[in-house]
Design a protein around this motif. Structure first.
Motif, PDB file in Angstrom:
ATOM      1  N   ASP A  62      88.054   5.562  60.192  1.00 40.39           N
ATOM      2  CA  ASP A  62      86.987   5.165  61.106  1.00 40.39           C
ATOM      3  C   ASP A  62      86.131   4.046  60.502  1.00 40.39           C
ATOM      4  N   VAL A  63      86.797   2.971  60.130  1.00 45.36           N
ATOM      5  CA  VAL A  63      86.106   1.818  59.552  1.00 45.36           C
ATOM      6  C   VAL A  63      85.125   1.215  60.558  1.00 45.36           C
ATOM      7  N   GLU A  64      85.456   1.303  61.826  1.00 43.87           N
ATOM      8  CA  GLU A  64      84.600   0.727  62.868  1.00 43.87           C
ATOM      9  C   GLU A  64      83.210   1.370  62.868  1.00 43.87           C
ATOM     10  N   LEU A  65      83.124   2.668  62.629  1.00 44.32           N
ATOM     11  CA  LEU A  65      81.831   3.339  62.579  1.00 44.32           C
ATOM     12  C   LEU A  65      80.994   2.797  61.417  1.00 44.32           C
ATOM     13  N   LEU A  66      81.608   2.607  60.267  1.00 43.57           N
ATOM     14  CA  LEU A  66      80.905   2.042  59.117  1.00 43.57           C
ATOM     15  C   LEU A  66      80.430   0.626  59.422  1.00 43.57           C
ATOM     16  N   GLN A  67      81.282  -0.177  60.031  1.00 41.73           N
ATOM     17  CA  GLN A  67      80.899  -1.548  60.380  1.00 41.73           C
ATOM     18  C   GLN A  67      79.723  -1.558  61.347  1.00 41.73           C
ATOM     19  N   ASP A  68      79.772  -0.703  62.356  1.00 39.30           N
ATOM     20  CA  ASP A  68      78.684  -0.633  63.333  1.00 39.30           C
ATOM     21  C   ASP A  68      77.386  -0.170  62.678  1.00 39.30           C
ATOM     22  N   SER A  69      77.490   0.807  61.786  1.00 39.75           N
ATOM     23  CA  SER A  69      76.301   1.309  61.089  1.00 39.75           C
ATOM     24  C   SER A  69      75.704   0.240  60.196  1.00 39.75           C
ATOM     25  N   LEU A  70      76.529  -0.482  59.500  1.00 41.62           N
ATOM     26  CA  LEU A  70      76.065  -1.548  58.625  1.00 41.62           C
ATOM     27  C   LEU A  70      75.386  -2.652  59.432  1.00 41.62           C
ATOM     28  N   LEU A  71      76.012  -3.039  60.514  1.00 41.16           N
ATOM     29  CA  LEU A  71      75.449  -4.071  61.376  1.00 41.16           C
ATOM     30  C   LEU A  71      74.091  -3.633  61.937  1.00 41.16           C
ATOM     31  N   ALA A  72      74.004  -2.400  62.384  1.00 31.31           N
ATOM     32  CA  ALA A  72      72.747  -1.882  62.942  1.00 31.31           C
ATOM     33  C   ALA A  72      71.651  -1.858  61.884  1.00 31.31           C
ATOM     34  N   ALA A  73      71.970  -1.412  60.687  1.00 33.75           N
ATOM     35  CA  ALA A  73      70.963  -1.338  59.624  1.00 33.75           C
ATOM     36  C   ALA A  73      70.490  -2.724  59.202  1.00 33.75           C
ATOM     37  N   VAL A  74      71.410  -3.673  59.077  1.00 34.24           N
ATOM     38  CA  VAL A  74      71.028  -5.042  58.700  1.00 34.24           C
ATOM     39  C   VAL A  74      70.146  -5.655  59.772  1.00 34.24           C
ATOM     40  N   ASN A  75      70.530  -5.506  61.034  1.00 37.32           N
ATOM     41  CA  ASN A  75      69.732  -6.075  62.118  1.00 37.32           C
ATOM     42  C   ASN A  75      68.341  -5.445  62.198  1.00 37.32           C
ATOM     43  N   GLU A  76      68.262  -4.147  61.989  1.00 38.46           N
ATOM     44  CA  GLU A  76      66.962  -3.469  62.014  1.00 38.46           C
ATOM     45  C   GLU A  76      66.094  -3.925  60.838  1.00 38.46           C
ATOM     46  N   CYS A  77      66.705  -4.098  59.676  1.00 37.61           N
ATOM     47  CA  CYS A  77      65.970  -4.568  58.504  1.00 37.61           C
ATOM     48  C   CYS A  77      65.446  -5.983  58.734  1.00 37.61           C
ATOM     49  N   LEU A  78      66.275  -6.853  59.275  1.00 34.63           N
ATOM     50  CA  LEU A  78      65.839  -8.225  59.558  1.00 34.63           C
ATOM     51  C   LEU A  78      64.748  -8.260  60.627  1.00 34.63           C
ATOM     52  N   SER A  79      64.837  -7.373  61.601  1.00 34.92           N
ATOM     53  CA  SER A  79      63.798  -7.284  62.622  1.00 34.92           C
ATOM     54  C   SER A  79      62.469  -6.850  61.991  1.00 34.92           C
ATOM     55  N   SER A  80      62.539  -5.890  61.080  1.00 31.59           N
ATOM     56  CA  SER A  80      61.329  -5.458  60.362  1.00 31.59           C
ATOM     57  C   SER A  80      60.769  -6.596  59.525  1.00 31.59           C
ATOM     58  N   ALA A  81      61.648  -7.383  58.914  1.00 31.98           N
ATOM     59  CA  ALA A  81      61.210  -8.529  58.121  1.00 31.98           C
ATOM     60  C   ALA A  81      60.502  -9.547  58.999  1.00 31.98           C
ATOM     61  N   GLN A  82      61.044  -9.804  60.177  1.00 28.91           N
ATOM     62  CA  GLN A  82      60.421 -10.751  61.100  1.00 28.91           C
ATOM     63  C   GLN A  82      59.056 -10.249  61.558  1.00 28.91           C
ATOM     64  N   ASP A  83      58.965  -8.959  61.846  1.00 28.83           N
ATOM     65  CA  ASP A  83      57.675  -8.382  62.256  1.00 28.83           C
ATOM     66  C   ASP A  83      56.644  -8.515  61.139  1.00 28.83           C
ATOM     67  N   ALA A  84      57.053  -8.232  59.899  1.00 27.91           N
ATOM     68  CA  ALA A  84      56.139  -8.340  58.754  1.00 27.91           C
ATOM     69  C   ALA A  84      55.711  -9.791  58.548  1.00 27.91           C
ATOM     70  N   ALA A  85      56.637 -10.715  58.699  1.00 27.89           N
ATOM     71  CA  ALA A  85      56.312 -12.137  58.545  1.00 27.89           C
ATOM     72  C   ALA A  85      55.354 -12.585  59.640  1.00 27.89           C
ATOM     73  N   ASN A  86      55.596 -12.153  60.868  1.00 21.31           N
ATOM     74  CA  ASN A  86      54.707 -12.507  61.980  1.00 21.31           C
ATOM     75  C   ASN A  86      53.296 -11.982  61.733  1.00 21.31           C
ATOM     76  N   GLN A  87      53.213 -10.775  61.220  1.00 22.87           N
ATOM     77  CA  GLN A  87      51.909 -10.190  60.945  1.00 22.87           C
ATOM     78  C   GLN A  87      51.202 -10.953  59.822  1.00 22.87           C
ATOM     79  N   GLN A  88      51.924 -11.235  58.749  1.00 25.14           N
ATOM     80  CA  GLN A  88      51.349 -11.941  57.600  1.00 25.14           C
ATOM     81  C   GLN A  88      50.908 -13.352  57.982  1.00 25.14           C
ATOM     82  N   LEU A  89      51.765 -14.089  58.642  1.00 23.14           N
ATOM     83  CA  LEU A  89      51.451 -15.468  59.001  1.00 23.14           C
ATOM     84  C   LEU A  89      50.493 -15.539  60.179  1.00 23.14           C
ATOM     85  N   GLY A  90      50.557 -14.560  61.073  1.00 21.40           N
ATOM     86  CA  GLY A  90      49.649 -14.527  62.206  1.00 21.40           C
ATOM     87  C   GLY A  90      48.206 -14.340  61.779  1.00 21.40           C
ATOM     88  N   SER A  91      47.997 -13.662  60.647  1.00 22.43           N
ATOM     89  CA  SER A  91      46.628 -13.488  60.166  1.00 22.43           C
ATOM     90  C   SER A  91      46.028 -14.821  59.730  1.00 22.43           C
TER      91      SER A  91
END
Length: 102
Positions: A62-91
């Motif tokens: 079930d390599v596909e499940l691992l790939q999907d999980s990895l993709l989801a975690a990376v995208n969520e992490c990058l989204s959190s990074a963007q939110d943190a950057a927006n907050q920091q720079l928005g101030s």
């Protein structure tokens, strides 16, 4: 306000933005997916610093499940990074949306 004051204000804001952007590398972000089987850590300057995969997630059938999980975690992490950057720079910008900045 005269032109000289406006230029000084703009230069001050530019310095503050540069300082805020430098601080992004010090703001940690993280995410997980697949019930915690895949964990991704990064920083608010959009850099992934670590990916941890639980050995139980490595099912060759079930390599596909691992790939999907990895993709989801990376995208969520990058989204959190963007939110943190927006907050920091928005101030610094007072909430102004400056195209191309972040």
């Amino acid at each position: 306000m005269n032109m000289q004051q406006m230029m000084k204000q703009a230069q001050k804001m530019q310095r503050q933005l540069a300082d805020a952007q430098d601080r992004l590398a010090d703001i940690p972000v993280s995410a997980s997916a697949g019930g915690g089987m895949v964990k991704v850590e990064g920083t608010a300057d959009m850099r992934i610093t670590s990916i941890t995969i639980d050995p139980d997630a490595c099912d060759p059938a079930d390599v596909e499940l691992l790939q999907d999980s990895l993709l989801a975690a990376v995208n969520e992490c990058l989204s959190s990074a963007q939110d943190a950057a927006n907050q920091q720079l928005g101030s610094v910008t007072g909430g102004m949306n400056i195209p191309g900045l972040f």
